[in-house]
Design an enzyme around this catalytic site. Structure first.
Site, PDB file in Angstrom:
ATOM      1  N   LYS A   1       4.882   0.654   9.308  1.00  0.00           N
ATOM      2  CA  LYS A   1       4.933   1.924   8.575  1.00  0.00           C
ATOM      3  C   LYS A   1       4.366   3.056   9.417  1.00  0.00           C
ATOM      4  O   LYS A   1       4.850   4.181   9.363  1.00  0.00           O
ATOM      5  CB  LYS A   1       4.139   1.800   7.271  1.00  0.00           C
TER       6      LYS A   1
ATOM      7  N   ARG B   1       5.858 -12.934   9.286  1.00  0.00           N
ATOM      8  CA  ARG B   1       6.467 -11.617   9.067  1.00  0.00           C
ATOM      9  C   ARG B   1       7.892 -11.639   9.571  1.00  0.00           C
ATOM     10  O   ARG B   1       8.214 -12.372  10.509  1.00  0.00           O
ATOM     11  CB  ARG B   1       5.781 -10.564   9.951  1.00  0.00           C
TER      12      ARG B   1
ATOM     13  N   GLU C   1       0.871  -1.173   0.000  1.00  0.00           N
ATOM     14  CA  GLU C   1       0.000   0.000   0.000  1.00  0.00           C
ATOM     15  C   GLU C   1       0.912   1.228   0.000  1.00  0.00           C
ATOM     16  O   GLU C   1       1.826   1.318   0.824  1.00  0.00           O
ATOM     17  CB  GLU C   1      -0.897   0.022   1.232  1.00  0.00           C
TER      18      GLU C   1
END
Ligand code: ATP
Ligand code: MG
Length: 563
Positions: free
Chosen positions: A277, A267, A41
């Site tokens: 982020k 992850r 994104e």
């Protein structure tokens, strides 16, 4: 060049459970061509965690001669912007990967997505709901209790089509209505309790402008985008495991042939590091660091500016493997990866951080002797010229008036070798009024260039130096880990902001480097002998005012602290 790196590394990529699934699908004939995607994104810069996903997705495409799409998952226009898009493209390319054609955008599919939403409505599988967010929360139930059907759940197809069309035409306020998939309010999986698939947002979109005021949700957009691109294996992180039934439900309930397989992996979590982020953005926005590409940041662009190389990051990602369970990786592994890479590949040079002047009294005034030194001790990289003069600088830490035998540097009355040059002896110390040493008078042995003293004198110590008159001034930025705590993200008492290492940046303004460094391009890495690995700062360095970043020390100094 990109290809050679990729092919030369491919055989060393260890297998993992995802590659085993792919091998099986190729064997069984389920697929003949592998298509993956990396779907960021554009709401921030990429970090080291994304590097893992990039290396995995593009790495798989490379080794199976398939393709990997770069697709921007851009369904939240308010949080996204073109600066992030640009940086993400740059980072992926810099890591050494290529996507076919232009990057893709989920927003490219807004028309199709809208069409599939209408298809669901027509099939009685989606409805317009007018519960307020609070009401919707109550109706949703919780992990112990099933949800309740919304009173709007059984609207007619005609009414739903009409309302959804009017939502799209901007007739209703934000939050007033949503489109929900009609699945199962009693499902033990909360994601299946009639999830929202479209919401109203009067936001300008960076790709589609003001064409839309309804935007599809991520969970609706993602599987359909994957299917439209013919993705075979949709790799995502573990938190999406509970979303997989929805991913599959959507593709099973619309008229689309392709049904990619979603596979979840762990992850990357690194100790001493924040990889979110949102938190990284906070560090930038609140001025704790100078920018997303501040060399202290675990962003790809920060690591790049710090002096990390794509090969080192790729090697690190390969070495940590791909697992089905979360675990934390020691950041020392990442540091070791760049240290090993630079040890093999970085040219050597000399830099004196805290200069102390040496005058060689038996060396002619004004003479500049161009010595030659290898760029690398083992590899054939060629030579550099190293000017030697009557006045040189050594580091203040490399001289003592008195010392025991363990101190293999310069001691008053004793000898030491200047790296790549002569043996010198310290004859006299000059001090200022405060007793500070300002200069050492030395004598050099002219017969010791590239050889030991003839009479069998043993000179064990070797120190680095630069010519006082021919070297260049440099600002050196010394970096350390950004956080003092092993788990800055998960500390119960303190916010990650309180755990910032105040000494993560130390600026040294006094440094002097040998002139060969002035020829380096921005980002060029060096081993400054006895000091560590450094690179030319890509933003602030000028040929006449060098700025150098410390990438990493010669050894892991953190490991010792724990002992
Ligand atoms: P963040 O929490 O930092 O915002 P994200 O997952 O929301 O990360 P995306 O832009 O959605 O960020 O991520 C793009 C891809 O990178 C996704 O497939 C995601 O699963 C993957 N990814 C993100 N963080 C990591 C990580 N730490 N380790 C491995 N893959 C990751
Ligand atoms: Mg995300």
């Amino acid at each position: 060049m990109i290809l050679t790196m990729a092919t030369s590394e491919a055989p060393s990529t260890p297998s993992n459970f995802i590659r085993q699934i792919i091998d099986k699908d190729l064997d069984s004939g389920k697929h003949s061509n592998i298509v993956t995607r990396f779907p960021p994104e554009p709401n921030g810069y990429l970090h080291v965690g994304h590097a893992k996903s990039i290396c995995l997705n593009f790495g798989i495409a490379q080794s199976y001669q398939g393709v990997c799409n770069l697709r921007f998952d851009d369904t939240n226009p308010e949080k996204e912007n073109p600066e992030y898009i640009e940086s993400i493209r740059n980072d992926v390319e810099w890591l050494g990967f290529q996507w076919p054609g232009e990057p893709k955008f989920a927003s490219n599919y807004f028309d199709q997505l809208h069409g599939y939403a209408i298809e669901l409505i027509k099939a009685g599988k989606a409805y317009v709901c007018e519960l307020t967010p609070d009401e919707a929360r109550q109706y949703r139930g919780n992990l112990k209790e099933p949800g309740k059907d919304s009173p709007y759940r059984n609207r007619s197809v005609e009414e739903n089509l009409d309302l959804f069309d009017r939502m799209k035409n901007g007739e209703f306020e934000e939050g007033k209505m949503v489109l929900r998939a009609k699945i199962d309010m009693a499902s033990p999986n909360m994601n299946m309790r009639d999830p929202i698939i479209y919401r109203i947002r009067f936001a300008e979109h960076h790709q589609t402008g003001d064409k839309w005021c309804v935007y599809p949700m991520y969970d609706f957009t993602h599987p359909i985008s994957d299917a439209l691109e013919g993705i075979t294996h949709s790799l995502c992180t573990l938190e999406f495991e509970d979303h997989r039934p929805l991913y599959d439900w959507l593709l099973d309930n619309i008229s689309i042939e392709c049904h990619p397989q979603q596979i979840e992996f762990a992850r990357l979590q690194l100790n001493y590091t924040v990889t979110s982020k949102r938190k990284l953005k906070q560090l930038v926005d609140e001025g704790h660091v100078t920018a997303w590409n501040d060399p202290r940041m675990p962003t790809i662009s920060g690591m790049r500016r710090r002096g990390y190389t794509p090969a080192a990051i790729r090697r690190f990602c390969d070495s940590i493997g791909v697992a089905k369970a979360n675990s934390t990786v020691d950041v020392a592994m990442l540091e070791a990866a760049i240290r090993d890479d630079l040890n093999d590949n970085a040219p050597r040079a000399m830099c004196v951080l805290n200069p102390l002047k040496i005058t060689i009294q038996n060396y002619p005034e004004g003479q500049v002797e161009q010595l030659s030194a290898p760029l690398h001790p083992q590899k054939e990289m060629g030579e550099r010229t190293l000017p030697f003069t009557r006045e040189v600088f050594i580091d203040k830490d490399d001289f003592r008036e008195e010392a025991n035998k363990k101190f293999k540097r310069l001691v008053l009355g004793k000898e030491v070798r200047l790296r790549n040059a002569y043996v010198i002896r310290a004859d006299e110390v000059i001090k200022d009024a405060d007793g500070e040493i300002t200069e050492i008078i030395c004598t050099h042995d002219p017969d010791t260039l590239g050889k030991n003293p003839e009479d069998g004198r043993k000179v064990k110590g070797v120190i680095h130096w630069v010519s006082a008159t021919e070297s260049l001034p440099a600002e050196v930025r010394l970096y350390d880990r950004l956080f003092l705590d092993e788990n800055p993200d998960g500390n119960k008492e303190k916010s990650f902001l309180e755990l910032i290492n105040p000494e993560a940046l130390t600026v040294v303004k006094t440094a002097r480097v040998e002139p060969s460094v002035a020829e380096g391009q921005p980002e060029q890495g060096y081993q400054f002998e006895r000091e560590g690995y450094f690179c030319i700062d890509s933003k602030d360095s000028q040929p006449d005012q060098l700025v150098l970043n410390k990438t990493i020390g010669l050894r892991d100094t953190w490991a010792k602290i724990g002992d």
